[in-house]
Design a protein around this motif. Sequence first.
Motif, mmCIF file in Angstrom:
data_model
loop_
_atom_site.group_PDB
_atom_site.id
_atom_site.type_symbol
_atom_site.label_atom_id
_atom_site.label_comp_id
_atom_site.label_asym_id
_atom_site.label_seq_id
_atom_site.Cartn_x
_atom_site.Cartn_y
_atom_site.Cartn_z
ATOM 1 N N ASP A 75 0.832 -1.210 0.000
ATOM 2 C CA ASP A 75 0.000 0.000 0.000
ATOM 3 C C ASP A 75 0.865 1.258 0.000
ATOM 4 N N ALA A 76 1.917 1.242 0.832
ATOM 5 C CA ALA A 76 2.805 2.403 0.916
ATOM 6 C C ALA A 76 3.548 2.619 -0.400
ATOM 7 N N LEU A 77 3.955 1.531 -1.028
ATOM 8 C CA LEU A 77 4.673 1.641 -2.301
ATOM 9 C C LEU A 77 3.779 2.244 -3.380
ATOM 10 N N ALA A 78 2.529 1.813 -3.430
ATOM 11 C CA ALA A 78 1.597 2.384 -4.407
ATOM 12 C C ALA A 78 1.386 3.875 -4.160
ATOM 13 N N ALA A 79 1.247 4.252 -2.898
ATOM 14 C CA ALA A 79 1.020 5.655 -2.558
ATOM 15 C C ALA A 79 2.232 6.512 -2.912
ATOM 16 N N ARG A 80 3.421 6.000 -2.647
ATOM 17 C CA ARG A 80 4.638 6.788 -2.868
ATOM 18 C C ARG A 80 5.031 6.839 -4.344
ATOM 19 N N SER A 81 4.784 5.748 -5.062
ATOM 20 C CA SER A 81 5.188 5.690 -6.472
ATOM 21 C C SER A 81 4.122 6.226 -7.415
ATOM 22 N N GLY A 82 2.863 6.164 -6.983
ATOM 23 C CA GLY A 82 1.762 6.556 -7.848
ATOM 24 C C GLY A 82 1.405 5.493 -8.877
ATOM 25 N N GLU A 83 1.938 4.271 -8.711
ATOM 26 C CA GLU A 83 1.696 3.198 -9.668
ATOM 27 C C GLU A 83 1.054 2.000 -8.981
ATOM 28 N N ALA A 84 0.516 1.086 -9.804
ATOM 29 C CA ALA A 84 -0.075 -0.141 -9.282
ATOM 30 C C ALA A 84 1.023 -1.076 -8.779
ATOM 31 N N VAL A 85 0.702 -1.838 -7.757
ATOM 32 C CA VAL A 85 1.658 -2.767 -7.156
ATOM 33 C C VAL A 85 1.077 -4.175 -7.197
ATOM 34 N N ARG A 86 1.911 -5.143 -7.604
ATOM 35 C CA ARG A 86 1.485 -6.544 -7.618
ATOM 36 C C ARG A 86 2.528 -7.408 -6.922
ATOM 37 N N LEU A 87 2.042 -8.443 -6.279
ATOM 38 C CA LEU A 87 2.888 -9.415 -5.599
ATOM 39 C C LEU A 87 2.716 -10.749 -6.304
ATOM 40 N N GLY A 88 3.824 -11.406 -6.648
ATOM 41 C CA GLY A 88 3.732 -12.644 -7.405
ATOM 42 C C GLY A 88 4.521 -13.784 -6.794
ATOM 43 N N THR A 89 3.980 -14.998 -6.954
ATOM 44 C CA THR A 89 4.664 -16.230 -6.558
ATOM 45 C C THR A 89 4.532 -17.233 -7.707
ATOM 46 N N PRO A 90 5.411 -18.247 -7.746
ATOM 47 C CA PRO A 90 5.334 -19.217 -8.840
ATOM 48 C C PRO A 90 4.196 -20.209 -8.674
ATOM 49 N N LEU A 91 3.617 -20.604 -9.788
ATOM 50 C CA LEU A 91 2.582 -21.631 -9.789
ATOM 51 C C LEU A 91 2.554 -22.316 -11.153
ATOM 52 N N GLU A 92 3.000 -23.554 -11.201
ATOM 53 C CA GLU A 92 2.891 -24.395 -12.388
ATOM 54 C C GLU A 92 3.415 -23.708 -13.649
ATOM 55 N N GLY A 93 4.628 -23.173 -13.558
ATOM 56 C CA GLY A 93 5.252 -22.571 -14.720
ATOM 57 C C GLY A 93 4.738 -21.198 -15.079
ATOM 58 N N LYS A 94 4.027 -20.557 -14.162
ATOM 59 C CA LYS A 94 3.503 -19.201 -14.369
ATOM 60 C C LYS A 94 3.779 -18.369 -13.119
ATOM 61 N N VAL A 95 3.386 -17.109 -13.183
ATOM 62 C CA VAL A 95 3.408 -16.241 -12.003
ATOM 63 C C VAL A 95 1.976 -16.038 -11.549
ATOM 64 N N LEU A 96 1.695 -16.380 -10.314
ATOM 65 C CA LEU A 96 0.372 -16.149 -9.745
ATOM 66 C C LEU A 96 0.378 -14.822 -9.009
ATOM 67 N N VAL A 97 -0.505 -13.916 -9.391
ATOM 68 C CA VAL A 97 -0.638 -12.631 -8.693
ATOM 69 C C VAL A 97 -1.476 -12.861 -7.443
ATOM 70 N N VAL A 98 -0.844 -12.713 -6.273
ATOM 71 C CA VAL A 98 -1.527 -13.001 -5.017
ATOM 72 C C VAL A 98 -1.975 -11.743 -4.283
#
Length: 254
Positions: free
Chosen positions: A91-114
């Motif tokens: 939340d703080a990163l989005a507020a300070r950067s003015g951009e969308a923030v996503r968190l990702g982990t691996p899942l079956e050869g892809k990136v899952l946005v959690v």
Amino acid sequence: MAGPVQSIERAAAILRLLAGGPRRLGLGEVAASLGLAKGTAHGILRTLQHVDFVEQDAATGKYQLGAALLHLGTSYLDVNELRSRSLNWADALAARSGEAVRLGTPLEGKVLVVHHVFRPDDTLQTLDVGSLLPLHASSLGKVLLAYGTATLEPPDAELEAYTRHTLVTQERLGRALAEVRELGWAAELQEMSMGEGGLAAPIRGQGGLVVGAIGLSGPVERLCDGPGHPRPSLITLLREAARAISRDLGAARW
């Protein structure tokens, strides 16, 4: 034969409503959209929240889908800790950067946005939680590949071209991943969607192992201050957030 259980039908309707919207919804919005009394909607939301199917934003009181739905029936329960440790920093990163923030982990050869924090403006945005991104064509995926947290399946898989900028040979991808390890962050500029880009940094857990990635996403002209040159200020904010989350997860300084 017994008929449908009304409370379950209403709970399912609330989950579909939250899944289909581009933003968090307040109690009044949920109740009005489904024609429910506020007390009824609140009781169902509280129950869904109790089982982690729904989360409530502490600042606004609004609701969104919870982590439990992402991996229902799987063994990825550790994602919950990663997300919970990341919420405030994202939340703080989005507020300070003015951009969308996503968190990702691996899942079956892809990136899952959690986890996904919207860009803090009034533009229409779509919630990406639960989305699967390609490893080779996303900044989050490049981080996971570079540090061995994720692998292509199979390792010599043909790389799909999403745009003319996508890295589609193993040689070019290998050079890009070496650069990620050298710099400590990854960039993806128009490789998955023309006009769009992303920046990402690794999140480490105990022992220093990379367990996920956090990234900024948005129009290329917002992320870069010149052709192919990400803004240093955004890189600094991103890496600071990644380090803070890593410390919360028990990683030593690196």
